[in-house]
Design a protein around this motif. Structure first.
Motif, mmCIF file in Angstrom:
data_model
loop_
_atom_site.group_PDB
_atom_site.id
_atom_site.type_symbol
_atom_site.label_atom_id
_atom_site.label_comp_id
_atom_site.label_asym_id
_atom_site.label_seq_id
_atom_site.Cartn_x
_atom_site.Cartn_y
_atom_site.Cartn_z
ATOM 1 N N HIS A 51 0.858 -1.178 0.000
ATOM 2 C CA HIS A 51 0.000 0.000 0.000
ATOM 3 C C HIS A 51 0.898 1.232 0.000
ATOM 4 N N LEU A 52 0.777 2.058 -1.021
ATOM 5 C CA LEU A 52 1.548 3.293 -1.110
ATOM 6 C C LEU A 52 0.781 4.399 -0.401
ATOM 7 N N VAL A 53 1.359 4.938 0.658
ATOM 8 C CA VAL A 53 0.714 6.024 1.401
ATOM 9 C C VAL A 53 1.344 7.342 0.973
ATOM 10 N N VAL A 54 0.490 8.277 0.560
ATOM 11 C CA VAL A 54 0.950 9.562 0.036
ATOM 12 C C VAL A 54 0.140 10.688 0.665
ATOM 13 N N ALA A 55 0.566 11.907 0.396
ATOM 14 C CA ALA A 55 -0.236 13.107 0.617
ATOM 15 C C ALA A 55 -0.079 13.938 -0.648
ATOM 16 N N ARG A 56 -1.180 14.383 -1.217
ATOM 17 C CA ARG A 56 -1.094 15.124 -2.477
ATOM 18 C C ARG A 56 -0.380 16.459 -2.305
ATOM 19 N N ALA A 57 -0.304 16.950 -1.074
ATOM 20 C CA ALA A 57 0.385 18.210 -0.823
ATOM 21 C C ALA A 57 1.891 18.091 -1.000
ATOM 22 N N CYS A 58 2.424 16.919 -0.761
ATOM 23 C CA CYS A 58 3.872 16.718 -0.650
ATOM 24 C C CYS A 58 4.514 16.492 -2.017
ATOM 25 N N ALA A 82 -3.321 10.579 2.617
ATOM 26 C CA ALA A 82 -3.467 11.314 3.872
ATOM 27 C C ALA A 82 -3.947 12.730 3.579
ATOM 28 N N GLY A 83 -4.513 13.361 4.573
ATOM 29 C CA GLY A 83 -4.955 14.737 4.422
ATOM 30 C C GLY A 83 -3.781 15.689 4.280
ATOM 31 N N PRO A 84 -4.049 16.936 3.902
ATOM 32 C CA PRO A 84 -2.959 17.872 3.611
ATOM 33 C C PRO A 84 -2.275 18.456 4.833
ATOM 34 N N THR A 85 -2.905 18.384 5.995
ATOM 35 C CA THR A 85 -2.298 18.948 7.193
ATOM 36 C C THR A 85 -2.017 17.844 8.206
ATOM 37 N N HIS A 86 -1.081 18.122 9.068
ATOM 38 C CA HIS A 86 -0.736 17.161 10.117
ATOM 39 C C HIS A 86 -0.172 17.912 11.303
ATOM 40 N N ASP A 87 -0.108 17.243 12.427
ATOM 41 C CA ASP A 87 0.513 17.844 13.597
ATOM 42 C C ASP A 87 1.968 17.384 13.670
ATOM 43 N N ALA A 88 2.618 17.642 14.783
ATOM 44 C CA ALA A 88 4.022 17.265 14.926
ATOM 45 C C ALA A 88 4.204 15.761 15.011
ATOM 46 N N ASP A 89 3.111 15.032 15.157
ATOM 47 C CA ASP A 89 3.179 13.598 15.395
ATOM 48 C C ASP A 89 3.121 12.780 14.117
ATOM 49 N N SER A 90 2.183 13.102 13.205
ATOM 50 C CA SER A 90 1.994 12.202 12.065
ATOM 51 C C SER A 90 1.008 12.778 11.061
ATOM 52 N N ASP A 94 -7.571 11.707 7.529
ATOM 53 C CA ASP A 94 -8.805 12.410 7.832
ATOM 54 C C ASP A 94 -9.708 12.594 6.620
ATOM 55 N N LEU A 95 -9.249 12.211 5.425
ATOM 56 C CA LEU A 95 -10.090 12.291 4.232
ATOM 57 C C LEU A 95 -10.992 11.064 4.096
ATOM 58 N N ASP A 96 -10.667 10.004 4.804
ATOM 59 C CA ASP A 96 -11.383 8.737 4.662
ATOM 60 C C ASP A 96 -12.510 8.610 5.680
ATOM 61 N N GLU A 97 -13.482 7.777 5.341
ATOM 62 C CA GLU A 97 -14.598 7.531 6.239
ATOM 63 C C GLU A 97 -14.093 6.982 7.573
ATOM 64 N N GLY A 98 -14.556 7.593 8.643
ATOM 65 C CA GLY A 98 -14.121 7.183 9.970
ATOM 66 C C GLY A 98 -12.698 7.576 10.293
ATOM 67 N N HIS A 99 -12.087 8.362 9.403
ATOM 68 C CA HIS A 99 -10.692 8.782 9.573
ATOM 69 C C HIS A 99 -9.749 7.589 9.714
ATOM 70 N N LEU A 100 -10.071 6.533 8.948
ATOM 71 C CA LEU A 100 -9.228 5.342 8.908
ATOM 72 C C LEU A 100 -8.862 5.049 7.466
ATOM 73 N N ASP A 101 -7.603 4.716 7.206
ATOM 74 C CA ASP A 101 -7.238 4.260 5.874
ATOM 75 C C ASP A 101 -8.039 2.995 5.576
ATOM 76 N N PRO A 102 -8.732 2.943 4.433
ATOM 77 C CA PRO A 102 -9.636 1.805 4.180
ATOM 78 C C PRO A 102 -8.930 0.478 4.000
ATOM 79 N N VAL A 103 -7.641 0.481 3.670
ATOM 80 C CA VAL A 103 -6.893 -0.764 3.502
ATOM 81 C C VAL A 103 -6.198 -1.162 4.794
ATOM 82 N N LEU A 104 -5.511 -0.223 5.401
ATOM 83 C CA LEU A 104 -4.725 -0.525 6.601
ATOM 84 C C LEU A 104 -5.544 -0.446 7.882
#
Length: 360
Positions: A51-58, A82-90, A94-104
């Motif tokens: 599973h390739l995890v990306v952010a379109r902002a990056c 992933a969504g375009p913003t993040h905190d210092a942690d990760s 947040d774009l996905d239903e339930g804020h969970l990656d649908p595969v992972l």
């Protein structure tokens, strides 16, 4: 996104990634579960496993999105955004239903890093390739991710996939890629995160020396290296696509806008209107990330409404220089899979019916 920090005067990028490789013929003695240290292990190419995890902002993740699409690997390697913003942690899903990656089925990409290395001590970056069965990050070493997509995943390329690393051009590509990375891809960050006036001044001069070199180089050739698109063009495009939207103002790279550099602006439009490039570009995510996350540079978090995006699909005239996007026998990728289309409200040139860029 790759991590960096202020270090007294100069911006320094943390390039200590998880350097495992996914190979067509891995050495079983270096496989996961072996005594080989994390970062030196070899994993097998296997459709549906990763599973390739990306952010379109990056921009670094956008490289992987473009290469995956050009090669037609959508059916072999799934993609989480992933969504375009993040905190210092990760970065979070947040774009996905339930804020969970649908595969992972995880809320944060940090969870996959921690599954591989408990207490993972370095930056949580995208792109990252995750082993779906174990939920562990395999690699976040972004130059190798795209290089291996081209070389190691050939059996899963679509019919008509381009050769993004032609053997006869590799030496020249290595030279060009090195300068583009150090002086342009990383150069804009060197300007934006400079800790003193002196370091900013030096970074600014380095960046614009390289931009002028590119303006001259591309005045007589359609693409950076050779007669067709290579990964060298992918690597430059993702910086150019963000230049006026973020780097010109937010990172103080403001000698000229991209739209004021006639050769680079035409070159960027040529790529933007080629399937795989503009149809993966999300200007809303780009601005939301840079202006919303970098609060040390933009304390208010206010996101600008501009720039005007109307010119991106205008005729570029680059055909007169010869060459073509794809070599004989290679073809452009088709419509974007529906689940992966950039919303038209994020990129006004995208056709919502196909996900492709509509040209003027």
């Amino acid at each position: 996104m790759a991590q960096g920090s202020y270090v007294e005067q100069d911006f320094t990028r943390d390039t200590n990634y998880i350097g495992d490789r996914i190979l067509a013929e891995p050495d079983p003695a270096k496989g996961p579960g072996s005594d080989t240290p994390v970062g030196e292990q070899e994993w097998p190419v296997e459709a549906g496993r990763y599973h390739l995890v990306v952010a379109r902002a990056c921009p670094w993740a956008n490289r992987a999105i473009i290469v995956r699409r050009l090669l037609g690997l959508e059916g072999a390697i799934s993609m989480g955004v992933a969504g375009p913003t993040h905190d210092a942690d990760s970065w979070t899903f947040d774009l996905d239903e339930g804020h969970l990656d649908p595969v992972l089925q995880i809320p944060r990409i940090k969870d996959a890093y921690e599954a591989r290395v408990p207490g993972y001590p370095r930056g949580i970056t995208v792109p990252a390739v995750v082993d779906i069965p174990s939920g562990q990050v395999v690699t976040n070493d972004f130059p190798w991710i795209t290089y291996d997509m081209s070389g190691q995943w050939r059996d899963h390329h679509r019919e008509g996939a381009p050769d993004l690393w032609p053997d006869e051009l590799r030496a020249e590509m290595d030279e060009v890629n090195k300068r583009v990375y150090t002086e342009v891809n990383n150069g804009v960050y060197r300007c934006g995160f400079a800790g003193t006036q002196e370091s900013y001044d030096a970074a600014y001069e380095r960046l614009w020396t390289a931009m002028d070199w590119l303006e001259e180089r591309l005045s007589t050739r359609r693409y950076l290296v050779g007669e067709h698109i290579t990964e060298a063009d992918v690597r430059l495009f993702t910086t150019l696509a963000r230049f006026d939207a973020a780097y010109h103002g937010h990172f103080k790279c403001n000698r000229s806008k991209l739209t004021e550099m006639p050769v680079l602006w035409a070159y960027a439009r040529d790529l933007f209107t080629t399937p795989g490039f503009g149809d993966t570009t999300d200007f809303v995510h780009i601005k939301a990330h840079y202006y919303g996350v970098h609060r040390d540079i933009n304390p208010t978090g206010v996101v600008p409404l501009g720039p005007d995006l109307s010119g991106w699909a205008e005729p570029h005239g680059r055909e007169s220089l010869g060459g073509s996007p794809f070599a004989p026998g290679a073809t452009a990728p088709g419509p974007v899979p529906e689940r992966e289309r950039v919303p038209v409200e994020h990129n006004p040139h995208v056709d919502p019916a196909t996900g492709l860029v509509r040209t003027s």
